[in-house]
Motif scaffolding. Structure first.
Motif, PDB file in Angstrom:
ATOM      1  N   UNK A 116      64.034  42.179  58.545  1.00  0.00           N
ATOM      2  CA  UNK A 116      63.223  43.190  57.921  1.00  0.00           C
ATOM      3  C   UNK A 116      61.615  42.406  58.491  1.00  0.00           C
ATOM      4  N   UNK A 117      61.774  41.335  59.332  1.00  0.00           N
ATOM      5  CA  UNK A 117      60.577  40.797  59.780  1.00  0.00           C
ATOM      6  C   UNK A 117      59.966  39.774  58.864  1.00  0.00           C
ATOM      7  N   UNK A 118      60.469  39.308  57.819  1.00  0.00           N
ATOM      8  CA  UNK A 118      59.619  38.548  56.641  1.00  0.00           C
ATOM      9  C   UNK A 118      59.285  37.028  57.483  1.00  0.00           C
ATOM     10  N   UNK A 119      58.036  36.811  57.243  1.00  0.00           N
ATOM     11  CA  UNK A 119      57.717  35.570  57.902  1.00  0.00           C
ATOM     12  C   UNK A 119      57.971  34.331  57.204  1.00  0.00           C
ATOM     13  N   UNK A 120      58.857  33.324  57.449  1.00  0.00           N
ATOM     14  CA  UNK A 120      59.182  32.112  56.633  1.00  0.00           C
ATOM     15  C   UNK A 120      58.264  31.243  56.277  1.00  0.00           C
ATOM     16  N   UNK A 121      57.105  31.274  57.328  1.00  0.00           N
ATOM     17  CA  UNK A 121      56.264  30.362  57.178  1.00  0.00           C
ATOM     18  C   UNK A 121      54.801  31.050  56.485  1.00  0.00           C
ATOM     19  N   UNK A 122      54.892  32.073  56.442  1.00  0.00           N
ATOM     20  CA  UNK A 122      53.793  33.031  55.645  1.00  0.00           C
ATOM     21  C   UNK A 122      54.100  33.174  54.283  1.00  0.00           C
ATOM     22  N   UNK A 123      53.296  32.693  53.276  1.00  0.00           N
ATOM     23  CA  UNK A 123      53.252  33.082  51.863  1.00  0.00           C
ATOM     24  C   UNK A 123      52.582  34.369  51.742  1.00  0.00           C
ATOM     25  N   UNK A 124      53.352  35.670  51.779  1.00  0.00           N
ATOM     26  CA  UNK A 124      52.638  36.808  51.577  1.00  0.00           C
ATOM     27  C   UNK A 124      52.787  37.066  50.126  1.00  0.00           C
ATOM     28  N   UNK A 125      51.548  37.854  49.605  1.00  0.00           N
ATOM     29  CA  UNK A 125      51.688  38.367  48.216  1.00  0.00           C
ATOM     30  C   UNK A 125      51.001  39.773  48.503  1.00  0.00           C
ATOM     31  N   UNK A 126      51.736  40.514  47.832  1.00  0.00           N
ATOM     32  CA  UNK A 126      50.965  41.815  47.596  1.00  0.00           C
ATOM     33  C   UNK A 126      50.077  42.045  46.256  1.00  0.00           C
ATOM     34  N   UNK A 127      49.199  42.742  46.485  1.00  0.00           N
ATOM     35  CA  UNK A 127      48.381  42.806  44.954  1.00  0.00           C
ATOM     36  C   UNK A 127      48.949  42.892  43.844  1.00  0.00           C
ATOM     37  N   UNK A 128      48.381  42.297  42.764  1.00  0.00           N
ATOM     38  CA  UNK A 128      49.070  42.485  41.418  1.00  0.00           C
ATOM     39  C   UNK A 128      48.517  43.704  41.004  1.00  0.00           C
ATOM     40  N   UNK A 129      49.506  44.038  40.145  1.00  0.00           N
ATOM     41  CA  UNK A 129      48.989  45.226  39.296  1.00  0.00           C
ATOM     42  C   UNK A 129      47.972  45.203  38.312  1.00  0.00           C
ATOM     43  N   UNK A 130      47.315  46.278  38.229  1.00  0.00           N
ATOM     44  CA  UNK A 130      45.992  46.038  37.141  1.00  0.00           C
ATOM     45  C   UNK A 130      46.779  46.035  35.694  1.00  0.00           C
ATOM     46  N   UNK A 131      46.049  45.315  34.854  1.00  0.00           N
ATOM     47  CA  UNK A 131      46.409  45.200  33.648  1.00  0.00           C
ATOM     48  C   UNK A 131      46.972  46.242  32.669  1.00  0.00           C
ATOM     49  N   UNK A 132      46.185  47.329  33.190  1.00  0.00           N
ATOM     50  CA  UNK A 132      46.535  48.753  32.514  1.00  0.00           C
ATOM     51  C   UNK A 132      48.097  49.271  32.962  1.00  0.00           C
ATOM     52  N   UNK A 133      48.382  49.313  34.174  1.00  0.00           N
ATOM     53  CA  UNK A 133      49.504  49.267  34.699  1.00  0.00           C
ATOM     54  C   UNK A 133      50.653  48.556  34.333  1.00  0.00           C
ATOM     55  N   UNK A 134      50.332  47.390  34.081  1.00  0.00           N
ATOM     56  CA  UNK A 134      51.350  46.550  33.650  1.00  0.00           C
ATOM     57  C   UNK A 134      51.745  46.822  32.264  1.00  0.00           C
ATOM     58  N   UNK A 135      50.854  46.828  31.350  1.00  0.00           N
ATOM     59  CA  UNK A 135      50.668  47.492  30.115  1.00  0.00           C
ATOM     60  C   UNK A 135      51.783  48.894  29.915  1.00  0.00           C
ATOM     61  N   UNK A 136      51.441  49.803  30.827  1.00  0.00           N
ATOM     62  CA  UNK A 136      52.150  51.206  30.912  1.00  0.00           C
ATOM     63  C   UNK A 136      53.600  50.808  31.359  1.00  0.00           C
ATOM     64  N   UNK A 137      53.776  50.032  32.270  1.00  0.00           N
ATOM     65  CA  UNK A 137      55.248  49.740  32.573  1.00  0.00           C
ATOM     66  C   UNK A 137      56.032  49.079  31.501  1.00  0.00           C
ATOM     67  N   UNK A 138      55.272  48.353  30.898  1.00  0.00           N
ATOM     68  CA  UNK A 138      55.992  47.696  29.521  1.00  0.00           C
ATOM     69  C   UNK A 138      56.364  48.673  28.538  1.00  0.00           C
ATOM     70  N   UNK A 139      55.508  49.633  28.561  1.00  0.00           N
ATOM     71  CA  UNK A 139      55.711  50.661  27.369  1.00  0.00           C
ATOM     72  C   UNK A 139      56.812  51.301  27.495  1.00  0.00           C
ATOM     73  N   UNK A 140      57.061  52.012  29.152  1.00  0.00           N
ATOM     74  CA  UNK A 140      57.893  52.585  29.361  1.00  0.00           C
ATOM     75  C   UNK A 140      59.275  52.088  29.717  1.00  0.00           C
ATOM     76  N   UNK A 141      59.318  50.790  29.846  1.00  0.00           N
ATOM     77  CA  UNK A 141      60.569  50.025  30.106  1.00  0.00           C
ATOM     78  C   UNK A 141      61.293  49.989  29.093  1.00  0.00           C
TER      79      UNK A 141
END
Length: 447
Positions: free
Chosen positions: A47-72
């Motif tokens: 999949x082309x993941x770079x073992x030497x690169x600490x890649x991080x996608x953007x964090x979910x906004x707090x509102x989205x985290x709260x929504x996912x918690x409520x639906x989970x």
């Protein structure tokens, strides 16, 4: 390796570092990586993941985290997870991480010093810890293989995670086996212990048991509401909860679950296994009044999507509408094998394909019965096969080695290393298989 890690954590970390460096460089390692780790590393390289690169996608906004918690559904199991995993968090210097099925971190609790270290690794609320984003880890890898996994030190694919250890276990919906999340215990190398794997898995199973209790209790409440309503009706009708699970039935054989559209509204609708129905709202669910006998004659296409590791989706498209369902690992294996063999398979043959043991026909028949509850007349028997009146398409991953990760079925393992058979079958049927289409197709002759 496990014994060494239990006795000398630092020495085990050094050995694993050598194993990792040698393996990724294509050289002979001092010892072989564990199969689950080696397979994960293979997926990362493809999949082309770079073992030497600490890649991080953007964090979910707090509102989205709260929504996912409520639906989970995981929110209902949190008390069990906290009681089982956090009672010794400060002493053991670990944290509990709970992620949804997409690998997004929704809850994170435990030792404060360890939480600060986790921040430095990007293991934060809303973070994306899918395997193909941050490499081999105790959240993303578990979601792919659907079984408990401990990832220690250099077993992490991304080099910056080598000072960390994590142990995760899947939490599945006890109603249908669908993955709903992963619970993980993480911390510095010193927190690692081989027994942690069994501990986390046991707590995850307790959480699933709690979800099962809540489901049964909710159906009992709905059943009490439905009883007087169904008593006044004639014909075929049933009452289901918001997810389609049946609470009460009248005038027809018991149906465990009815596939419902994501946005069901009152009125006349077509539903799998029931056909045309009058849909009426009921407190906590729906009243479904069947208007005719169900029929598969309108079925046009069955699509089994296996392209994404850890997620298997069945879609049925008909002239009256379409519906989709996320499949359990076992049902995905069964439908894949039936699609691979359009003429059909007997119970003994399927048992050999799935377990390497043709005598396990009772298990096969039980699983086939469960599949028929949502496929209805589209799944035929004597032998077991998908309806010849429907076009059948299986969407496969680009690399055969990524087919149904975690499956130990001998027939699936053989298919991972065998060339695709779609073109051969298409030629035999007189059809041209598109070169850029990731699928194997069966179904109506000459379709």
């Amino acid at each position: 390796m496990t014994r060494l890690a239990a006795l000398d954590t630092a020495q085990a970390a050094r050995v694993l570092h050598e194993v990792r460096e040698a393996t990724l460089a294509g050289q002979r390692a001092p010892i072989a990586p564990r199969p689950v780790i080696e397979q994960s590393w293979g997926r990362m390289l493809r999949n082309g993941v770079d073992p030497d690169h600490d890649f991080r996608s953007g964090l979910l906004p707090r509102d989205e985290v709260r929504r996912r918690r409520e639906e989970s559904p995981l929110r209902h199991a949190l008390p069990v997870l906290r009681q089982g995993l956090l009672s010794v968090a400060d002493v053991a210097q670990h944290i509990m991480v709970v992620a949804d099925a997409e690998g997004r971190v929704l809850w994170r609790e435990g030792s404060r010093p360890v939480l600060r270290k986790a921040d430095g690794l990007g293991l934060q609320l809303g973070a994306d810890w899918r395997e193909d984003v941050v490499g081999t880890n105790g959240v993303g890898t578990v979601a792919v293989v659907r079984r408990p996994v401990q990832v220690f030190a250099g077993e992490h694919f991304v080099r910056s995670h080598a000072s960390w250890t994590c142990t995760g276990a899947p939490v599945t919906d006890p109603r249908d086996g669908r993955l709903i999340g992963v619970v993980d215990v993480s911390g510095p190398l010193a927190t690692m212990h081989p027994a942690t794997l069994a501990w986390v898995d046991s707590v995850a199973k307790l959480a699933e048991a709690r979800l099962r209790e809540l489901h049964l209790a909710s159906l009992e409440r709905l059943r009490a509401t439905a009883a007087p309503v169904l008593a006044r009706l004639g014909g075929r009708a049933l009452v289901v909860d918001r997810d389609g699970w049946a609470a009460a039935v009248t005038g027809m054989p018991y149906v465990r679950r009815v596939g419902l559209p994501k946005s069901l509204v009152p009125g006349r609708r077509w539903l799998p296994a029931l056909g045309a129905c009058a849909v009426e709202p009921l407190a906590g669910g729906w009243l479904l009044r069947a208007e005719g006998e169900p029929s598969a004659s309108g079925a046009a296409r069955i699509v089994l999507d296996l392209t994404r590791p850890g997620r298997r989706v069945l879609t049925v498209e008909t002239s009256a509408g379409s519906w989709s369902r996320e499949l359990s690992p076992r049902h995905a294996e069964l439908l894949f094998l039936l699609a691979e063999h359009p003429p059909g398979r007997g119970a003994a043959s399927l048992a050999r394909d799935l377990f390497g043991d043709p005598s396990r026909t009772v298990t096969v028949r039980a699983e086939i019965s469960r599949v028929r509850r949502y496929l209805g007349e589209l799944l035929l028997h004597r032998p077991y096969r998908l309806s010849g009146d429907a076009e059948i398409a299986v969407l496969l991953p680009e690399d055969p080695r990524d087919l149904l990760p975690g499956s130990s079925a001998p027939a699936v393992a053989d298919r991972r290393v065998a060339p695709a058979t779609a073109d051969r079958r298409a030629v035999a049927d007189g059809r041209a298989a598109p070169a850029d289409d990731r699928r194997t197709a069966g179904g109506r002759p000459g379709a």
